[in-house]
Design a protein around this motif. Structure first.
Motif, PDB file in Angstrom:
ATOM      1  N   ARG A  22      21.484   2.800   2.776  1.00 30.45           N
ATOM      2  CA  ARG A  22      20.521   3.841   2.188  1.00 30.45           C
ATOM      3  C   ARG A  22      20.270   3.901   0.917  1.00 30.45           C
ATOM      4  O   ARG A  22      19.157   3.666   0.434  1.00 30.45           O
ATOM      5  N   GLU A  68      17.154   2.655  -1.551  1.00 31.55           N
ATOM      6  CA  GLU A  68      16.312   3.560  -2.446  1.00 31.55           C
ATOM      7  C   GLU A  68      16.565   2.990  -3.720  1.00 31.55           C
ATOM      8  O   GLU A  68      16.135   3.722  -4.796  1.00 31.55           O
ATOM      9  N   ARG A 128      23.263  10.680  -7.635  1.00 33.03           N
ATOM     10  CA  ARG A 128      22.551   9.677  -7.396  1.00 33.03           C
ATOM     11  C   ARG A 128      22.736   8.311  -8.256  1.00 33.03           C
ATOM     12  O   ARG A 128      21.791   8.010  -9.124  1.00 33.03           O
TER      13      ARG A 128
END
Ligand code: ATP
Length: 232
Positions: A176, A180, A149
């Motif tokens: 997405r 985030e 991530r």
């Protein structure tokens, strides 16, 4: 907005070639930015500078609060990078490759394998990469860049020559990630529908940043009607 990347009056010369000339910009958390320019505009050079693979000839670069070219750069594990023309070992499967990179980055293998589903490679993940199309290799490249991530994701011309479905997958996945809180920088030769959906567009020409703003701002500047694509 917290800044993740600060490029301040950066120049990069390769001998007599001036690849980047006095570029300055900042990128923030949650920003999805398209970096647009012709061949040789300096897009890859800017990404390599942000990764700390090369050092600027002058000016300063800060990524996640540090100099990315410093040996002890703590943010390195939080950077994701998809190089142009990414290549993989043809004899391995996507799962084997993804597991290898997860171990290299000391990230959980199971999570890295889940990313293969996220990029639409789930059903092909046990096939050898040698049988993959270019689009499938690009999907795998994206899955690899997403391991851990990343807080800053740099994608170098990931969608050039790819079909609309794959462009959509790319867009969905990176939008997405940005929603985030990640910073996503996506380079391209031209503004396609995908780059037009980025919140911000930076245009480079021969090493010089010539524009930086939302697509609406750039259109206003160029006085283009909405239906005409902005060509750089
Ligand atoms: P492309 O769309 O072709 O990938 P780009 O916008 O990514 O282009 P760069 O790869 O950053 O552009 O190149 C900018 C300039 O620097 C070009 O003139 C290129 O030939 C030159 N250049 C890049 N890397 C090197 C190098 N290692 N040695 C010498 N010149 C280089």
């Amino acid at each position: 907005m917290t800044k993740t990347v600060r490029i301040c009056d950066v120049t990069k010369d390769y001998g007599s070639v001036k690849a980047v000339r006095g570029a300055s910009f900042e990128l923030g958390e949650g920003e999805l930015v398209a970096l647009i320019g012709h061949n040789g505009a300096g897009k890859t050079t800017l990404m390599k500078l942000m990764l700390g693979l090369i050092r600027p000839s002058s000016g300063s670069i800060e990524v996640l609060g540090d100099n990315p070219a410093a040996g002890e750069f703590a943010g390195r594990r939080q950077l994701g990078y998809l190089p142009e023309n990414v290549s993989f070992e043809a004899a391995l499967t996507a799962r084997e490759t993804q597991a290898f990179y997860a171990r290299l980055k000391r990230e959980p293998v199971a999570k890295a394998l889940d990313l293969l589903d996220a990029v639409g490679l789930g059903s092909a993940s046990r096939r050898r990469i040698g049988t993959y199309s270019k689009g499938m290799r690009q999907r795998l490249g994206l899955a690899q860049a997403l391991i851990g991530r990343p807080r800053v994701l740099l994608l170098d011309e990931p969608t050039t020559g790819l079909d609309p479905e794959l462009r959509q997958t790319f867009y969905d996945v990176i939008a997405r990630l940005a929603s985030e809180g990640a910073t996503v920088l996506l380079s391209s030769h031209a503004l396609t529908e995908l780059e037009e959906r980025a919140g911000r567009v930076i245009i480079m020409n021969r090493g010089v940043k010539v524009a930086d703003g939302s697509i609406e701002e750039l259109r206003r500047l160029a006085r283009l009607p909405t239906r005409i694509r902005l060509k750089v």
